[in-house]
Motif scaffolding. Structure first.
Motif, PDB file in Angstrom:
ATOM      1  N   SER A  36       0.871  -1.176   0.000  1.00 44.58           N
ATOM      2  CA  SER A  36       0.000   0.000   0.000  1.00 44.58           C
ATOM      3  C   SER A  36       0.906   1.223   0.000  1.00 44.58           C
ATOM      4  CB  SER A  36      -0.911   0.005   1.228  1.00 44.58           C
ATOM      5  OG  SER A  36      -0.146   0.083   2.403  1.00 44.58           O
ATOM      6  N   PHE A  37       0.328   2.367  -0.354  1.00 47.18           N
ATOM      7  CA  PHE A  37       1.097   3.611  -0.348  1.00 47.18           C
ATOM      8  C   PHE A  37       0.218   4.703   0.227  1.00 47.18           C
ATOM      9  CE2 PHE A  37       2.531   7.588  -2.299  1.00 47.18           C
ATOM     10  CZ  PHE A  37       3.866   7.585  -1.900  1.00 47.18           C
ATOM     11  N   VAL A  38       0.639   5.212   1.376  1.00 44.98           N
ATOM     12  CA  VAL A  38      -0.087   6.295   2.035  1.00 44.98           C
ATOM     13  C   VAL A  38       0.911   7.403   2.327  1.00 44.98           C
ATOM     14  CG1 VAL A  38      -1.448   6.973   4.045  1.00 44.98           C
ATOM     15  CG2 VAL A  38      -1.733   4.680   3.072  1.00 44.98           C
ATOM     16  N   LYS A  39       0.599   8.608   1.880  1.00 44.71           N
ATOM     17  CA  LYS A  39       1.455   9.766   2.139  1.00 44.71           C
ATOM     18  C   LYS A  39       0.555  10.973   2.333  1.00 44.71           C
ATOM     19  CE  LYS A  39       5.431  12.319   0.446  1.00 44.71           C
ATOM     20  NZ  LYS A  39       6.436  12.447  -0.601  1.00 44.71           N
ATOM     21  N   LYS A  40       0.657  11.572   3.501  1.00 44.86           N
ATOM     22  CA  LYS A  40      -0.145  12.758   3.815  1.00 44.86           C
ATOM     23  C   LYS A  40       0.769  13.786   4.456  1.00 44.86           C
ATOM     24  CE  LYS A  40      -4.283  10.073   4.304  1.00 44.86           C
ATOM     25  NZ  LYS A  40      -5.660  10.202   4.435  1.00 44.86           N
ATOM     26  N   GLN A  41       1.398  14.587   3.606  1.00 43.50           N
ATOM     27  CA  GLN A  41       2.266  15.659   4.099  1.00 43.50           C
ATOM     28  C   GLN A  41       2.534  16.651   2.984  1.00 43.50           C
ATOM     29  OE1 GLN A  41       5.749  13.287   5.177  1.00 43.50           O
ATOM     30  NE2 GLN A  41       6.872  14.158   3.472  1.00 43.50           N
ATOM     31  N   ASP A  42       2.831  17.873   3.361  1.00 39.32           N
ATOM     32  CA  ASP A  42       3.184  18.929   2.400  1.00 39.32           C
ATOM     33  C   ASP A  42       2.182  19.041   1.259  1.00 39.32           C
ATOM     34  OD1 ASP A  42       5.513  19.394   3.900  1.00 39.32           O
ATOM     35  OD2 ASP A  42       6.624  17.897   2.750  1.00 39.32           O
ATOM     36  N   GLY A  43       0.903  18.930   1.573  1.00 36.64           N
ATOM     37  CA  GLY A  43      -0.134  19.078   0.560  1.00 36.64           C
ATOM     38  C   GLY A  43      -0.363  17.838  -0.276  1.00 36.64           C
ATOM     39  N   ILE A  44       0.380  16.782  -0.015  1.00 35.77           N
ATOM     40  CA  ILE A  44       0.213  15.536  -0.753  1.00 35.77           C
ATOM     41  C   ILE A  44      -0.746  14.651   0.029  1.00 35.77           C
ATOM     42  CG2 ILE A  44       1.361  13.426  -1.557  1.00 35.77           C
ATOM     43  CD1 ILE A  44       3.887  15.135  -1.926  1.00 35.77           C
ATOM     44  N   ASN A  45      -1.689  14.062  -0.694  1.00 39.75           N
ATOM     45  CA  ASN A  45      -2.646  13.165  -0.051  1.00 39.75           C
ATOM     46  C   ASN A  45      -2.814  11.944  -0.942  1.00 39.75           C
ATOM     47  OD1 ASN A  45      -4.507  12.064   1.645  1.00 39.75           O
ATOM     48  ND2 ASN A  45      -6.175  13.415   1.036  1.00 39.75           N
ATOM     49  N   ASP A  46      -2.027  10.908  -0.647  1.00 40.67           N
ATOM     50  CA  ASP A  46      -2.094   9.663  -1.413  1.00 40.67           C
ATOM     51  C   ASP A  46      -2.575   8.548  -0.506  1.00 40.67           C
ATOM     52  OD1 ASP A  46      -1.095  10.669  -3.846  1.00 40.67           O
ATOM     53  OD2 ASP A  46       0.964  10.464  -3.146  1.00 40.67           O
ATOM     54  N   ASN A  47      -3.473   7.729  -1.028  1.00 44.15           N
ATOM     55  CA  ASN A  47      -3.968   6.579  -0.294  1.00 44.15           C
ATOM     56  C   ASN A  47      -4.305   5.488  -1.313  1.00 44.15           C
ATOM     57  OD1 ASN A  47      -4.953   4.833   1.602  1.00 44.15           O
ATOM     58  ND2 ASN A  47      -6.851   5.955   1.971  1.00 44.15           N
ATOM     59  N   ILE A  48      -3.269   4.750  -1.705  1.00 43.51           N
ATOM     60  CA  ILE A  48      -3.427   3.677  -2.684  1.00 43.51           C
ATOM     61  C   ILE A  48      -3.371   2.372  -1.902  1.00 43.51           C
ATOM     62  CG2 ILE A  48      -2.528   2.625  -4.788  1.00 43.51           C
ATOM     63  CD1 ILE A  48      -1.093   5.379  -5.287  1.00 43.51           C
ATOM     64  N   HIS A  49      -4.426   1.604  -1.969  1.00 40.04           N
ATOM     65  CA  HIS A  49      -4.549   0.431  -1.113  1.00 40.04           C
ATOM     66  C   HIS A  49      -3.641  -0.726  -1.522  1.00 40.04           C
ATOM     67  CE1 HIS A  49      -8.072   2.858  -0.146  1.00 40.04           C
ATOM     68  NE2 HIS A  49      -7.863   2.380   1.065  1.00 40.04           N
ATOM     69  N   THR A 102      -7.131   7.457  -3.067  1.00 37.63           N
ATOM     70  CA  THR A 102      -6.840   8.590  -3.941  1.00 37.63           C
ATOM     71  C   THR A 102      -5.352   8.617  -4.274  1.00 37.63           C
ATOM     72  OG1 THR A 102      -7.075  10.996  -4.187  1.00 37.63           O
ATOM     73  CG2 THR A 102      -6.445  10.202  -2.014  1.00 37.63           C
ATOM     74  N   HIS A 103      -5.011   9.295  -5.338  1.00 37.92           N
ATOM     75  CA  HIS A 103      -3.615   9.578  -5.697  1.00 37.92           C
ATOM     76  C   HIS A 103      -3.580  11.037  -6.116  1.00 37.92           C
ATOM     77  CE1 HIS A 103       0.191   8.092  -8.035  1.00 37.92           C
ATOM     78  NE2 HIS A 103       0.480   8.951  -7.069  1.00 37.92           N
ATOM     79  N   GLY A 104      -2.903  11.853  -5.323  1.00 40.63           N
ATOM     80  CA  GLY A 104      -2.892  13.299  -5.532  1.00 40.63           C
ATOM     81  C   GLY A 104      -2.235  13.725  -6.833  1.00 40.63           C
ATOM     82  N   TRP A 105      -2.246  15.022  -7.063  1.00 41.39           N
ATOM     83  CA  TRP A 105      -1.698  15.604  -8.295  1.00 41.39           C
ATOM     84  C   TRP A 105      -0.237  15.203  -8.458  1.00 41.39           C
ATOM     85  CZ3 TRP A 105      -5.219  17.138 -11.464  1.00 41.39           C
ATOM     86  CH2 TRP A 105      -6.389  17.728 -11.005  1.00 41.39           C
TER      87      TRP A 105
END
Length: 185
Positions: A36-49, A102-105
Motif C-alpha cells: 500500500s502507499f499512504v502519504k499525507k504531508q506537504d499538501g500531498i494526499n495519497d492513499n493507494i490500497h 486517492t492519488h494526488g496531483w
C-alpha cells in the motif's frame, strides 16, 4: 517571454478484449505481491490500497505476461493514429483504490503515460488532468471501464477520491513514442 500554445494529444482507446480478460487479469493481480502507499504531508494526499510500483520494470510478472499481448495491440492502434512507428514501454504497474482511496496531483517521466481502467465501478471517478497551459482548469475525462488513455507525461493528473464501496483497479504505464512518420509522406 513568449508562450505559444500548442496542442497535445490525449488519446482514449477501448481495449477490444476487455470483457474476456478482465476477470482472469484481476485474479492474477490478486496473487501479485503488492504494497500500500499512504502519504499525507506537504499538501500531498495519497492513499493507494494496493500497488506493485516497486516492480514496474519487471515484465515477467504473471499478470504482465498475460496482459501485454492485449495491451500491445491497443497501443499499436494508438501509435499508428499518432503517426509514430515504435513504442518503448518503460514500466507498467497496477493500483487499486478502495473506498476513499486517492492519488494526488502528480506527473510521470518518459514522454507519455497512461491508464487502463480494468475495473471502474459506477461511482468511481476516472483520472482528472490539469490544463497544461494554466494548471487551474481541471478536466474530467470521459472514460469507461476497458478504456486505455495516454497523454504527455508532463500533464499534471490525479485519481480523485473513490467514493464507491467497490475497489477501482487501474493499470498505469510509462512509455516513449519513437520514430515519427512525419516527413515520410
Amino acid at each position: 517571454m513568449i508562450i505559444q500554445e500548442i496542442k497535445h494529444p490525449l488519446v482514449i482507446n477501448h481495449l477490444s478484449k476487455h470483457k474476456s480478460i478482465k476477470d482472469k487479469l484481476l485474479q492474477k493481480i490478486k496473487t501479485q505481491n503488492s504494497k500500500s502507499f499512504v502519504k499525507k504531508q506537504d499538501g500531498i494526499n495519497d492513499n493507494i490500497h494496493k500497488l506493485d510500483w516497486n516492480s514496474h520494470s519487471d515484465f515477467t510478472r504473471p499478470w504482465v505476461k498475460f496482459f501485454l499481448p492485449y495491451f500491445e495491440e491497443s497501443i499499436a492502434e494508438i501509435i499508428n493514429k499518432l503517426k509514430f512507428k515504435e513504442v518503448l514501454l518503460h514500466g507498467i504497474w497496477f493500483q487499486q483504490y478502495d473506498k476513499n482511496g486517492t492519488h494526488g496531483w502528480h506527473t510521470h517521466g518518459n514522454n507519455f503515460t497512461g491508464v487502463y481502467y480494468l475495473d471502474l465501478p459506477k461511482d468511481s471517478p476516472a483520472t482528472q488532468i490539469c490544463n497544461p497551459m494554466n494548471q487551474e482548469e481541471v478536466i474530467d475525462l470521459n472514460v469507461k471501464e476497458g478504456d486505455i488513455i495516454i497523454f504527455p507525461s508532463f500533464v499534471v493528473h490525479r485519481a480523485p477520491y473513490n467514493k464507491s464501496n467497490s475497489t477501482k483497479t487501474i493499470i498505469s504505464f510509462n512509455l516513449d513514442l519513437e520514430n515519427p512518420t512525419k516527413g515520410d509522406e
